[in-house]
Design a protein around this motif. Structure first.
Motif, short mmCIF file in Angstrom:
data_model
loop_
_atom_site.label_atom_id
_atom_site.label_comp_id
_atom_site.label_asym_id
_atom_site.label_seq_id
_atom_site.Cartn_x
_atom_site.Cartn_y
_atom_site.Cartn_z
N THR A 1 -9.65 -8.15 6.26
CA THR A 1 -8.29 -8.63 6.22
C THR A 1 -7.68 -7.86 5.16
O THR A 1 -8.25 -7.71 3.82
CB THR A 1 -8.70 -10.15 5.60
OG1 THR A 1 -9.11 -10.86 6.77
CG2 THR A 1 -7.28 -10.56 5.09
N ALA A 2 -6.43 -7.50 5.21
CA ALA A 2 -5.77 -6.63 4.22
C ALA A 2 -4.24 -6.44 4.78
O ALA A 2 -4.00 -6.53 5.87
CB ALA A 2 -6.52 -5.25 3.97
N MET A 3 -3.69 -5.89 3.91
CA MET A 3 -2.31 -5.38 4.07
C MET A 3 -2.65 -3.70 4.71
O MET A 3 -3.13 -3.24 3.87
CB MET A 3 -1.18 -5.22 3.05
CG MET A 3 -0.01 -4.81 3.69
SD MET A 3 1.17 -5.77 4.60
CE MET A 3 1.67 -7.17 3.27
N TYR A 4 -2.31 -3.60 5.74
CA TYR A 4 -2.44 -2.23 6.37
C TYR A 4 -1.22 -1.28 6.50
O TYR A 4 -0.16 -1.76 6.85
CB TYR A 4 -3.02 -2.34 8.10
CG TYR A 4 -4.42 -2.50 8.19
CD1 TYR A 4 -4.79 -3.89 7.47
CD2 TYR A 4 -5.66 -1.59 8.31
CE1 TYR A 4 -6.20 -4.31 7.76
CE2 TYR A 4 -6.84 -2.05 8.40
CZ TYR A 4 -7.20 -3.31 8.09
OH TYR A 4 -8.49 -3.84 8.06
N TYR A 5 -1.45 -0.12 5.98
CA TYR A 5 -0.27 0.71 5.73
C TYR A 5 -0.61 2.06 6.48
O TYR A 5 -1.54 2.68 6.48
CB TYR A 5 0.11 1.43 4.24
CG TYR A 5 0.17 0.12 3.21
CD1 TYR A 5 -0.67 -0.54 2.70
CD2 TYR A 5 1.43 -0.26 3.06
CE1 TYR A 5 -0.37 -1.71 1.74
CE2 TYR A 5 2.06 -1.50 2.31
CZ TYR A 5 0.81 -1.99 1.48
OH TYR A 5 1.15 -2.98 0.97
N CYS A 6 0.65 2.66 7.20
CA CYS A 6 0.26 3.99 7.83
C CYS A 6 1.17 5.07 6.86
O CYS A 6 1.96 4.45 6.15
CB CYS A 6 0.93 4.09 9.04
SG CYS A 6 2.65 3.97 9.38
N ALA A 7 0.54 6.21 6.81
CA ALA A 7 1.08 7.12 5.90
C ALA A 7 0.88 8.55 6.61
O ALA A 7 0.13 8.85 7.37
CB ALA A 7 0.46 6.99 4.47
N PRO B 1 -6.15 -8.33 -1.40
CA PRO B 1 -5.69 -8.94 -2.46
C PRO B 1 -6.77 -8.68 -3.59
O PRO B 1 -8.02 -8.98 -3.37
CB PRO B 1 -5.70 -10.54 -2.12
CG PRO B 1 -5.41 -10.57 -0.59
CD PRO B 1 -6.03 -9.30 -0.19
N GLY B 2 -6.24 -8.19 -4.82
CA GLY B 2 -7.10 -8.01 -5.90
C GLY B 2 -7.93 -6.76 -5.82
O GLY B 2 -8.67 -6.49 -6.60
N LYS B 3 -7.93 -5.80 -4.83
CA LYS B 3 -8.56 -4.76 -4.65
C LYS B 3 -7.51 -3.53 -4.78
O LYS B 3 -6.42 -3.50 -4.28
CB LYS B 3 -9.40 -4.96 -3.57
CG LYS B 3 -10.61 -5.76 -3.38
CD LYS B 3 -11.55 -5.67 -2.06
CE LYS B 3 -12.35 -6.54 -2.25
NZ LYS B 3 -13.48 -6.63 -1.03
N GLU B 4 -8.15 -2.38 -4.85
CA GLU B 4 -7.31 -1.00 -4.88
C GLU B 4 -7.23 -0.53 -3.46
O GLU B 4 -8.04 -0.96 -2.33
CB GLU B 4 -8.18 0.08 -5.64
CG GLU B 4 -8.14 0.00 -7.04
CD GLU B 4 -8.62 1.00 -7.52
OE1 GLU B 4 -8.71 1.06 -8.91
OE2 GLU B 4 -9.18 2.20 -7.08
N ARG B 5 -6.09 0.08 -3.02
CA ARG B 5 -5.77 0.37 -1.71
C ARG B 5 -7.02 1.51 -1.30
O ARG B 5 -7.13 2.49 -2.39
CB ARG B 5 -4.47 1.07 -1.79
CG ARG B 5 -3.91 1.61 -0.27
CD ARG B 5 -2.53 1.51 -0.22
NE ARG B 5 -1.87 2.48 -0.98
CZ ARG B 5 -0.47 2.60 -1.26
NH1 ARG B 5 0.24 1.61 -0.46
NH2 ARG B 5 0.01 3.41 -2.04
#
Length: 125
Positions: free
Chosen positions: A90-96, A41-45
């Protein structure tokens, strides 16, 4: 159409472990980059780890020695084993995923073209 589906997120205490999975559907090229990114939250990916079709891997400095990226080609699935988790993970983790254009593109933190929906990882102190 390329689809990526993540699973395995959750809540753990500091020092705990989680394993994220990313199933890939519809990608037909033999050359590829795959990676994990995260956004707090509040940070860049930011890029966390990457793996290419030759099996080469790379990691962000913040996760080196704690996270391991791997793949099971028979299952078209990529994994991220996360050990010694910290609250700052802690973060939302995305695969790409994307085509392998170059080593610099694959392992340089560039955002790929195909993305999953994300899975939440929460680490409590």
């Amino acid at each position: 159409q390329v689809q990526l589906v993540e699973s395995g997120g959750g809540s753990v205490q500091s020092g705990g472990s989680l394993r994220l999975s990313c199933a890939v559907f519809g990608y037909t090229y033999s050359s590829y980059c795959m990676g994990w990114f995260r956004q707090a939250p509040g940070k860049e990916r930011e890029g966390v780890a990457a793996i290419d079709s030759d099996g080469s891997t790379s990691y962000a400095d913040s996760v080196k020695g704690r996270f391991t990226i791997s793949q099971d080609n028979a299952k078209n699935t990529m994994y991220l084993q996360m050990n010694s988790l910290k609250p700052e993970d802690t973060a939302m983790y995305y695969c790409a995923a994307d085509y392998y254009y170059s080593n610099g593109y694959c392992h340089g933190g560039v955002e790929y073209n195909y993305w999953g929906q994300g899975t939440q990882v929460t680490v409590s102190s």
